[in-house]
Each structure stands twice: as C-alpha cells, then as structure tokens.
Scaffold this motif. Structure first.
Motif: not given
Ligand code: NAG
Ligand code: NAG
Ligand code: NAG
Length: 262
Positions: A27, A31, A62, A78
């Motif tokens: 993850s 990003t 975030a 997200e």
C-alpha cells in the motif's frame, strides 16, 4: 501432539506477520506510485489554463490525492486512484509515460484536449484494469495499437475525432466486454472486424477508407478504380486491334514479298 500445536501456531503467526508486512509494503508503494504518476502527468502536459494548478504534492494527509481536480479514489482517505478525468482542459503534449505508475486506474478520460502523438502500444500493460478509455477529440495520430486487446476489462473504448490511420486491428474482437466502441472521424481504412457488424454506423462514420458492416460492403468498386479499369480495358482493346492489324500487315507483306523474292 504436544509440539505440533504451538509450531503450527507459530507458522500461522509467521504467515500473518509476513502478510501484514507485505500488505503494508504494497500500500505504501502504491501511494508513492500514484504520486509519481500524477506528478509525471502534470510535468509532461502543457496546461495553459492552469487547470492542474492545485495538483500539489506537499500534503501528507491520507487521501489528499483524492481531492485533486479530476482525481477519484477507490475509497475516501485512501490514495488508490480509481479514475482520472481531465476532460476539456486544453491540455497538450503526448500521452504521459508516467501513466504506468497509475496501475489501479479503471477510468482514464483525457477527451477534448489537444493531445498529440500516438496511442502508446504499452498502454494496457501500464493500465491493465481499465474499464473506460476515452481519448476522443484530441489530435492523436498513428495507428490503433493491436495491443489494446490486452485491456481485458474494457467496456468503453472511445477514440473518435482524432487523426488515427491504418486499419482497425482484428485483435480488438477479443475485447469481449466492449459495449461502447467508437472510432468515428479519423483517417482509418480497410475492413471493419466482423465482431463489430452490429454496432452503430455513427461509431465508424467519417473515415473515408473503412468498409464492411455496419458500413458499406468491402470490394465494391470506387469511382476512381472503376475509371482505371475501364481505361485499362480500352487501352488493351486498342492494343490488340493494332497488333492484329500489324500481324496481318506483316503477313500480307510476307506473302507478297515471298514470291517476289523468288
Ligand atoms: C491536506 O489535505 C487534506 C485532505 O484533502 C485537507 O483537508 C487539508 O486541508 C490539506 N492541507 C493542506 C496544508 O493543504
Ligand atoms: C482543487 O480544486 C478543486 C476544484 O476547484 C477543489 O474541489 C479541491 O478541493 C481542490 N483541492 C485541493 C487539494 O486544493
Ligand atoms: C449480429 O446480429 C445477428 C442477428 O441478430 C447475429 O446473428 C450475429 O451473430 C450478430 N453478430 C455479432 C458479431 O454479434
């Protein structure tokens, strides 16, 4: 029995731990990739109206990517990109190579801009999950890459109003989920693959060289080729008449000359 229980528990914990580490690793790189992708897009396109001016990347909270103009994420907070819709922004330049870092994209809409150059053959290895690809109303040239058939999830492929040339690749018949397909108003030629026979005419219109259903039959002669064939026929006939005359003239002379020679 005594040792087997804790050891399988250990294995279970180990698996769980590595999974968590792996997931965390994935993850975070996702990003980073998404930021790399958007930065690259911003840097490679000319943006005369400053439509992307609020694409700044110095906010670490975030989900900040999800608030940028034209960007939507799979989930709020997200930073996994779901769609990029930069329609009608006067953007110019080539399709950015940094799209390869936007792997999670399902929708890419860059329509009604001034993009030039070709549709990259690698676009489906960059964006394998695309459901919608809309590059219509730009200034794209070159041929339609047959590799577009590797975007297995494509439902919508809109390439109309560009300067694309060559023929429609037969491989696109392999896109079994395709619902909307338009190549109207390009410079395409050749036979339309059979799988499109029941599509709407308007999605193929404006290409002088395309033939086959849903447009007119292939192999029906154009006016120009008909003229060439007629001209060739007339020339051929005149030539055979003349050579016929020549033959008779020659033979006639020979038969006359022969006795004279004696
Ligand atoms: C950073 O992004 C968050 C979420 O989009 C927003 O609420 C916040 O105001 C932003 N901070 C700055 C300094 O731009
Ligand atoms: C960028 O601009 C859009 C529309 O102008 C706005 O909705 C969005 O909140 C802005 N995002 C940031 C991070 O400033
Ligand atoms: C087009 O429609 C006809 C008649 O309904 C059907 O027989 C044919 O299989 C269809 N072609 C394609 C490629 O779906």
């Amino acid at each position: 029995m005594k040792g087997s229980c804790p050891s399988s528990l250990k294995i279970f914990r180990f698996v769980l731990l590595t999974r968590m580490l792996f997931a965390g690793h994935v993850s975070s790189t996702v990003t980073e990739d998404d930021i790399k992708c958007l930065k690259g897009i911003k840097n490679s396109l000319n943006d005369p109206d400053g439509k992307l001016s609020n694409w700044s990347f110095n906010n670490n909270s975030a989900g900040f990517l999800c608030n940028l103009v034209g960007v939507a994420c799979w989930m709020e907070r997200e930073d996994r990109l779901l769609s990029l819709q930069l329609r009608d922004m006067k953007l110019s330049g080539q399709l950015p190579q940094s799209l390869q870092y936007c792997q999670s994209l399902k929708t890419l809409d860059l329509s009604a801009n001034r993009l030039s150059g070709t549709v990259p053959a690698q676009i489906c290895s960059w964006l394998p999950y695309l459901v919608t690809l809309d590059l219509s109303s730009n200034d794209l040239s070159g041929s339609i890459p047959s590799e577009l058939s590797n975007c297995a999830y494509l439902n919508n492929l809109v390439l109309s109003n560009n300067r694309l040339s060559g023929s429609i690749p037969e491989q696109l018949s392999g896109l079994l989920r395709l619902k909307r397909f338009s190549v109207a108003n390009n410079d395409l030629k050749g036979a339309i693959p059979l799988s499109f026979e029941n599509n709407s005419k308007v999605d193929f219109a404006g290409n002088s060289g395309l033939c086959g259903r849903p447009l007119g039959k292939c192999g029906s002669l154009s006016r120009k080729s008909l003229e060439i064939i007629i001209a060739a026929g007339v020339c051929g006939a005149v030539f055979s008449i003349l050579s016929g005359f020549g033959y008779f003239w020659c033979c006639g002379r020979k038969t006359k000359c022969y006795p004279q020679a004696r």
